[in-house]
Design an enzyme around this catalytic site. Structure first.
Site, PDB file in Angstrom:
ATOM      1  N   ASP A  59      58.600  47.337 -14.481  1.00 30.55           N
ATOM      2  CA  ASP A  59      58.685  46.236 -13.523  1.00 30.55           C
ATOM      3  C   ASP A  59      59.810  46.478 -12.525  1.00 30.55           C
ATOM      4  O   ASP A  59      60.959  46.713 -12.915  1.00 30.55           O
ATOM      5  CB  ASP A  59      58.935  44.919 -14.264  1.00 30.55           C
ATOM      6  CG  ASP A  59      59.004  43.733 -13.327  1.00 30.55           C
ATOM      7  OD1 ASP A  59      57.949  43.118 -13.088  1.00 30.55           O
ATOM      8  OD2 ASP A  59      60.108  43.424 -12.822  1.00 30.55           O
ATOM      9  N   TYR A  62      64.993  45.844  -4.797  1.00 31.74           N
ATOM     10  CA  TYR A  62      65.978  46.469  -5.693  1.00 31.74           C
ATOM     11  C   TYR A  62      66.414  47.809  -5.118  1.00 31.74           C
ATOM     12  O   TYR A  62      65.581  48.668  -4.846  1.00 31.74           O
ATOM     13  CB  TYR A  62      65.393  46.708  -7.087  1.00 31.74           C
ATOM     14  CG  TYR A  62      64.898  45.508  -7.830  1.00 31.74           C
ATOM     15  CD1 TYR A  62      65.254  44.214  -7.477  1.00 31.74           C
ATOM     16  CD2 TYR A  62      64.034  45.656  -8.921  1.00 31.74           C
ATOM     17  CE1 TYR A  62      64.793  43.126  -8.185  1.00 31.74           C
ATOM     18  CE2 TYR A  62      63.575  44.574  -9.633  1.00 31.74           C
ATOM     19  CZ  TYR A  62      63.948  43.301  -9.253  1.00 31.74           C
ATOM     20  OH  TYR A  62      63.481  42.219  -9.945  1.00 31.74           O
ATOM     21  N   HIS A  81      57.327  37.567  -4.774  1.00 37.89           N
ATOM     22  CA  HIS A  81      58.582  37.515  -5.519  1.00 37.89           C
ATOM     23  C   HIS A  81      59.222  36.134  -5.486  1.00 37.89           C
ATOM     24  O   HIS A  81      59.663  35.627  -6.510  1.00 37.89           O
ATOM     25  CB  HIS A  81      59.542  38.560  -4.950  1.00 37.89           C
ATOM     26  CG  HIS A  81      60.657  38.936  -5.866  1.00 37.89           C
ATOM     27  ND1 HIS A  81      61.475  40.006  -5.636  1.00 37.89           N
ATOM     28  CD2 HIS A  81      61.104  38.393  -7.031  1.00 37.89           C
ATOM     29  CE1 HIS A  81      62.360  40.117  -6.611  1.00 37.89           C
ATOM     30  NE2 HIS A  81      62.167  39.144  -7.464  1.00 37.89           N
ATOM     31  N   SER A 134      55.870  35.054  -8.849  1.00 41.76           N
ATOM     32  CA  SER A 134      57.194  35.018  -9.471  1.00 41.76           C
ATOM     33  C   SER A 134      58.059  33.950  -8.808  1.00 41.76           C
ATOM     34  O   SER A 134      58.043  33.802  -7.586  1.00 41.76           O
ATOM     35  CB  SER A 134      57.862  36.400  -9.329  1.00 41.76           C
ATOM     36  OG  SER A 134      59.192  36.387  -9.791  1.00 41.76           O
ATOM     37  N   ASN A 135      58.809  33.226  -9.618  1.00 42.68           N
ATOM     38  CA  ASN A 135      59.765  32.234  -9.106  1.00 42.68           C
ATOM     39  C   ASN A 135      59.117  31.130  -8.269  1.00 42.68           C
ATOM     40  O   ASN A 135      59.733  30.619  -7.328  1.00 42.68           O
ATOM     41  CB  ASN A 135      60.862  32.932  -8.287  1.00 42.68           C
ATOM     42  CG  ASN A 135      61.717  33.844  -9.122  1.00 42.68           C
ATOM     43  OD1 ASN A 135      62.333  33.423 -10.091  1.00 42.68           O
ATOM     44  ND2 ASN A 135      61.743  35.126  -8.760  1.00 42.68           N
ATOM     45  N   LEU A 189      67.267  38.897 -21.940  1.00 42.29           N
ATOM     46  CA  LEU A 189      68.485  38.974 -22.747  1.00 42.29           C
ATOM     47  C   LEU A 189      69.643  38.229 -22.097  1.00 42.29           C
ATOM     48  O   LEU A 189      70.810  38.451 -22.445  1.00 42.29           O
ATOM     49  CB  LEU A 189      68.864  40.440 -22.997  1.00 42.29           C
ATOM     50  CG  LEU A 189      67.900  41.208 -23.903  1.00 42.29           C
ATOM     51  CD1 LEU A 189      68.283  42.674 -23.990  1.00 42.29           C
ATOM     52  CD2 LEU A 189      67.853  40.589 -25.300  1.00 42.29           C
ATOM     53  N   LYS A 227      76.485  41.274 -26.653  1.00 41.21           N
ATOM     54  CA  LYS A 227      77.487  42.168 -26.068  1.00 41.21           C
ATOM     55  C   LYS A 227      78.747  41.436 -25.607  1.00 41.21           C
ATOM     56  O   LYS A 227      79.829  42.012 -25.571  1.00 41.21           O
ATOM     57  CB  LYS A 227      76.876  42.910 -24.873  1.00 41.21           C
ATOM     58  CG  LYS A 227      75.807  43.906 -25.245  1.00 41.21           C
ATOM     59  CD  LYS A 227      74.970  44.325 -24.043  1.00 41.21           C
ATOM     60  CE  LYS A 227      75.785  44.984 -22.970  1.00 41.21           C
ATOM     61  NZ  LYS A 227      74.942  45.473 -21.856  1.00 41.21           N
ATOM     62  N   TYR A 228      78.609  40.183 -25.231  1.00 44.42           N
ATOM     63  CA  TYR A 228      79.717  39.479 -24.589  1.00 44.42           C
ATOM     64  C   TYR A 228      80.063  38.210 -25.368  1.00 44.42           C
ATOM     65  O   TYR A 228      79.599  37.118 -25.070  1.00 44.42           O
ATOM     66  CB  TYR A 228      79.359  39.158 -23.137  1.00 44.42           C
ATOM     67  CG  TYR A 228      78.894  40.371 -22.380  1.00 44.42           C
ATOM     68  CD1 TYR A 228      79.744  41.462 -22.195  1.00 44.42           C
ATOM     69  CD2 TYR A 228      77.593  40.470 -21.887  1.00 44.42           C
ATOM     70  CE1 TYR A 228      79.323  42.603 -21.527  1.00 44.42           C
ATOM     71  CE2 TYR A 228      77.163  41.600 -21.213  1.00 44.42           C
ATOM     72  CZ  TYR A 228      78.034  42.658 -21.037  1.00 44.42           C
ATOM     73  OH  TYR A 228      77.614  43.790 -20.384  1.00 44.42           O
TER      74      TYR A 228
END
Length: 317
Positions: free
Chosen positions: A49, A54, A125, A155-156, A213, A221-222
Site C-alpha cells: 500500500d 509519499y 485518498h 480513503s478518509n 500500530l 515501543k514507546y
C-alpha cells in the site's frame, strides 16, 4: 500465510496483511526498502500500500518517492504479476485534489513511477470538497474501463460520503468501490461508531485500516518519553506518546499478557486483534527494517481466543 482474502466484490485476492510503504524514501532508503520488500514477499506477503504523495513532507522530496522505489523493485525482481499494488491520488503536490483532469494525470504519473501497466487498487485518498463527487466517481470508473486501474477504493471519507459515492455510482452505472481505508486500531475506535463500519458491511467493502500500530505505540515501543527520544526511534515517536495515558497503559498491559501467553511480540497481538474485527480485510503496517517484519507477518496466523479479543476490546474502549 493463511489463504488469501478477496477484496470486496473484485477479482483481487491478497494475503491478509498489507505492507505500508509510506516509509519508503523517508525513513527507509532505496536499499533498505528493497530489503523490506524482499523479506515481506519471502514471508508470504503480496499486498503493498502506497500513495502518490509519499513522501512529499520530507525535506528534499517532491512526492512519488515511495512509488518510484516500488516500481524499481518490481522491475528489478520481475515481481509485478505476483504483487497487488494499492496507491492513492489527491495529495501529490503536483496533483492535488480529485478533479477528473487531475485524477487522469495523477494516475498516469503513478503508472510511470510504478513502471506498471495498471494499478490494482486505486484510492481517492482524501475527500475533495472543491470537486463535485459525481465528477470524481465518473473518472475513477473511466480509469477502470480504460484498464489503467483494476478496482476503486475510498480513503478518509465520512460514512455519508461513502454512501453518496455508491448512490452516484449506481445511478450512473459506474464501477463500485470495493475497498475502504480508514484510521483504525485498538486505540482509534471511531470507525466502529461513525457509520463507516456499517456502510462497509452493507456494501461488502474490504477494510484496510492504516496506522494499525498507532505509530508504533501498539508495538510496545514507546512506553515512556525516554524511548521516544532514543537515537533509533521513528520520527513518529513523539506522536505515539500522545497515547501514553491511563487508557494506553491499560491496553499495553492487556497486550503484554496475551503476547506472553502466546510467546509472540506485542505488535503481533495488536495486528491480530485488528485482523479479527468485522469487515477488516487486512491491517496495514509499515516496516523500515527487515527486523521489524517477523512480528508483523506473525499476526496473520496468530489465533486469539474470544476471551482474548474481548479483553483487548474492553481495554481500548
Amino acid at each position: 500465510m493463511t489463504k488469501s482474502i478477496r477484496i470486496g466484490n473484485s477479482e483481487l485476492a491478497v494475503a491478509p496483511l498489507s505492507l505500508g510503504a509510506n516509509v519508503f524514501g523517508w525513513t527507509a532508503d532505496r536499499d533498505a526498502s528493497f530489503d523490506v520488500l524482499d523479506a515481506f514477499v519471502a514471508g508470504g506477503g503480496n499486498f503493498v500500500d502506497t500513495a502518490d504523495g509519499y513522501s512529499a513532507w520530507v525535506p528534499g522530496n517532491s512526492g512519488g518517492e515511495s512509488e518510484t522505489i516500488i516500481g524499481e523493485w518490481l522491475t528489478a525482481r520481475g515481481a509485478r504479476d505476483g504483487i497487488t499494488i494499492a496507491t492513492k491520488v489527491s495529495t501529490h503536490p503536483q496533483f492535488a485534489g480529485l478533479s477528473a483532469v487531475n485524477v487522469r494525470a495523477a494516475a498516469d504519473a503513478s503508472l510511470a513511477r510504478l513502471q506498471a501497466e495498471h494499478i490494482d487498487l486505486y484510492y481517492a485518498h482524501f475527500d475533495d470538497a472543491e470537486t463535485p463527487l459525481e465528477e470524481t466517481v465518473a473518472v475513477f470508473s473511466e480509469l477502470v474501463d480504460a484498464g489503467k486501474i483494476r478496482a476503486v477504493g475510498v480513503s478518509n471519507y465520512s460514512a455519508e460520503r461513502v454512501a453518496e459515492w455508491f448512490r452516484i455510482a449506481r445511478e450512473g452505472g459506474y464501477h463500485l468501490p470495493v475497498a475502504l481505508q480508514p484510521h483504525y486500531n485498538l486505540l482509534e475506535r471511531d470507525f466502529e461508531t461513525n457509520g463507516l463500519q456499517a456502510v462497509a458491511a452493507a456494501e461488502n467493502l474490504s477494510v484496510f485500516p492504516y496506522f494499525g500500530l498507532a505509530k508504533g505505540f501498539l508495538a510496545g515501543k514507546y512506553r515512556d518519553e525516554a524511548a521516544a527520544g532514543a537515537a533509533d526511534a521513528s520520527p513518529r515517536a513523539g506522536q505515539a506518546l500522545d497515547y501514553l495515558d491511563d487508557r494506553g497503559r491499560r491496553v499495553l498491559a492487556a497486550l503484554d499478557t496475551i503476547a506472553e501467553a502466546h510467546g509472540v511480540e506485542v505488535a503481533t497481538v495488536s495486528l491480530a486483534w485488528l485482523r479479527l474485527q468485522p469487515t477488516i480485510g487486512a491491517p496495514i503496517a509499515s516496516a523500515r527494517t527487515t527486523a521489524q517484519l517477523p512480528a508483523l507477518l506473525a499476526s496473520v496466523t496468530l489465533d486469539l481466543s474470544e476471551d482474548e479479543v474481548a479483553a483487548l476490546t474492553a481495554a481500548g474502549a
